[in-house]
Design a protein around this motif. Structure first.
Motif, short mmCIF file in Angstrom:
data_model
loop_
_atom_site.label_atom_id
_atom_site.label_comp_id
_atom_site.label_asym_id
_atom_site.label_seq_id
_atom_site.Cartn_x
_atom_site.Cartn_y
_atom_site.Cartn_z
N THR A 32 132.07 20.36 46.72
CA THR A 32 131.03 20.19 47.20
C THR A 32 130.95 21.38 48.10
O THR A 32 131.92 21.26 48.90
CB THR A 32 130.94 18.61 48.24
OG1 THR A 32 131.53 18.81 48.97
CG2 THR A 32 131.15 17.25 47.02
N GLN A 33 129.38 21.14 48.42
CA GLN A 33 128.88 22.67 49.21
C GLN A 33 129.57 22.01 50.91
O GLN A 33 130.13 23.08 51.20
CB GLN A 33 127.37 22.74 49.66
CG GLN A 33 126.96 22.65 48.69
CD GLN A 33 127.40 24.03 47.61
OE1 GLN A 33 127.00 25.27 48.51
NE2 GLN A 33 127.65 23.72 47.04
N MET A 44 130.38 30.79 47.49
CA MET A 44 129.64 29.88 47.57
C MET A 44 128.23 30.60 47.02
O MET A 44 127.56 31.27 47.28
CB MET A 44 129.05 29.23 48.94
CG MET A 44 130.53 28.28 49.27
SD MET A 44 131.31 27.21 50.74
CE MET A 44 129.42 26.43 50.26
N THR A 48 123.55 28.26 51.15
CA THR A 48 124.01 28.72 51.68
C THR A 48 123.30 29.31 52.69
O THR A 48 123.53 29.44 54.20
CB THR A 48 125.09 29.28 51.75
OG1 THR A 48 125.42 30.75 51.12
CG2 THR A 48 126.51 28.50 50.76
N TRP A 92 127.30 26.30 56.85
CA TRP A 92 128.33 27.91 56.37
C TRP A 92 128.13 28.29 58.19
O TRP A 92 128.95 29.56 57.28
CB TRP A 92 127.34 27.33 55.48
CG TRP A 92 128.02 28.79 54.69
CD1 TRP A 92 128.64 28.78 53.57
CD2 TRP A 92 127.75 30.15 54.65
NE1 TRP A 92 129.18 30.74 52.85
CE2 TRP A 92 128.41 30.85 53.62
CE3 TRP A 92 127.39 30.74 55.78
CZ2 TRP A 92 128.72 32.56 53.61
CZ3 TRP A 92 127.30 32.49 55.18
CH2 TRP A 92 127.47 33.58 54.66
#
Length: 411
Positions: A326-327, A353, A358, A364
């Motif tokens: 997942t992010q 990513m 992001t 992030w």
């Protein structure tokens, strides 16, 4: 004139404890989630008008249900479908059926209904969060990394499909629960996360979700004892909840996990969570919630050893991102790489990513700034630039103040 405060409390209690059950019943009868929600909301507003004057009825739920049914009938007449079979059903004066339920909690039951295989996978979780837990599109969109407009359109289309295709809103059989379980667990965790992060004077409808999520997690564990991911989720929430008080200082200032005073963590809850995770692990069917819980268990080891086992956390995140990326996990995994001595590898993972996701993902940019600070030859300008974007994306004042303090400390 009746006691208006008592009337308000009674209406609030009915909304809190019966909303999911009543929506479930009306949606099942009417086969239209949106209409059921509208009718029930109107009935609750009517209760706030009538009860302070005439008093709280002996059966508040029955009163609200009756008013909601009338509202649906008015809409039906307006739409000239008064002879529709669904209307006929509503005209009957039967009480809510008291058959022995497969799922003992009304809200949880509706969540399993919302995970129906005929409903688009992308909308099952936000549908549960909105219909069952009362979250609004604006609450959910940032966490789901979609625009509010897109999310609202998906929800409208899903409700239309449910109505148009007459997806039956009835309780699933016990054998159907495991295939729907993942979406239900994601929704429970989503509600828990939103409540846990709501530290800056958030509305009680959101902060109250923390306890409800823990409660529903315990119900799922009891309902499906052979499903280790249910225990994994419950353990994960317990680890996070055990550290909740340490997240802020005496003046409400934000304190990140690595700087928290472990003496403010709840030792007993951590031990119970560890035991629950151990029981789940005995079934040898690892999943994302068990692995995420293992990460939080590792963080909690600082309470007993005084140190955070970053290499172990790095290893756990590598497993998570290899099988259940997942992010959020990719960002957290990059930080774990940096903390265990592989800063450049962590930065490379961040850079790999999806940029379109992001750009507006605050964690992030926080991770980027942190790893750049860990770099021995890192550029101060790059750190400041990442921090500036992170500060701009931060919605909580206490976190923004913390990040601004880091930026100021750069000199």
């Amino acid at each position: 004139m009746a006691d208006s405060r008592a009337a308000f409390r009674a209406a609030e209690l009915a909304a809190r404890e019966s909303y999911g059950r009543l929506v479930s019943y009306l949606a099942w009868q009417w086969r239209d989630i949106a209409a059921a929600q509208d009718a029930l909301n109107d009935a609750l507003l009517k209760a706030l008008e009538v009860w302070p004057v005439s008093g709280v009825p002996a059966s508040p739920d029955a009163w609200i249900l009756t008013v909601a049914k009338r509202k649906l009938l008015q809409v039906a007449r307006h739409d000239q479908v008064r002879f529709d079979p669904a209307v006929t059903v509503l005209l009957e004066q039967e009480a809510i059926q008291e058959e022995r339920p497969v799922v003992p909690d009304a809200r949880l039951k509706l969540m399993f209904v919302c995970a129906h295989p005929a409903i688009d996978e992308k909308v099952r979780i936000p549908l549960m969060l909105q219909v069952v837990l009362g979250l609004q599109v604006a609450d959910m969109a940032p966490a789901l990394m979609v625009s509010p407009t897109t999310l609202a359109q998906r929800l409208v289309r899903a409700k239309q499909k449910i109505r148009d295709t007459a997806i039956r809103f009835e309780e699933p059989e016990l054998a159907e629960l495991p295939e729907r379980l993942g979406y239900v667990l994601e929704s429970i965790y989503g509600a828990f996360g939103l409540a846990l992060d709501a530290v800056d004077g958030a509305e009680t409808r959101i902060t109250d979700l923390r306890e409800e999520a823990l409660y529903m997690g315990s119900i799922v564990c009891a309902l499906l004892p052979e499903e280790p991911e249910a225990r994994g989720l419950h353990a994960l929430m317990m680890f996070c909840d055990a550290r909740r008080d340490a997240r802020t200082g005496p003046s409400g200032e934000f304190i990140p996990l690595a700087e928290q005073d472990v003496q403010r963590w709840n030792r007993d809850v951590i031990l119970r969570a560890d035991q629950m995770l151990w029981i789940a692990a005995q079934q040898r069917r690892p999943g994302p919630f068990q692995l995420e819980a293992a990460v939080q268990s590792a963080h909690c080891q600082r309470l007993f050893t005084g140190e955070t086992p970053w290499r172990g956390i790095d290893s756990l995140y590598r497993q998570i991102n290899a099988h259940f990326p997942t992010q959020g996990a990719l960002v957290a995994g990059a930080v774990a790489m940096g903390e265990s001595g592989n800063v450049n590898e962590g930065l490379a993972q961040l850079d790999a990513m999806d940029r379109s996701l992001t750009q507006s993902f605050q964690p992030w940019w926080v991770a980027k700034a942190h790893l750049l600070r860990l770099q021995s030859d890192g550029s101060k300008a790059d750190v400041e630039a990442a921090l500036q974007i992170a500060i701009g994306l931060t919605t909580q004042q206490s976190v923004r103040t913390y990040l601004e303090a880091i930026r100021s400390s750069l000199g």
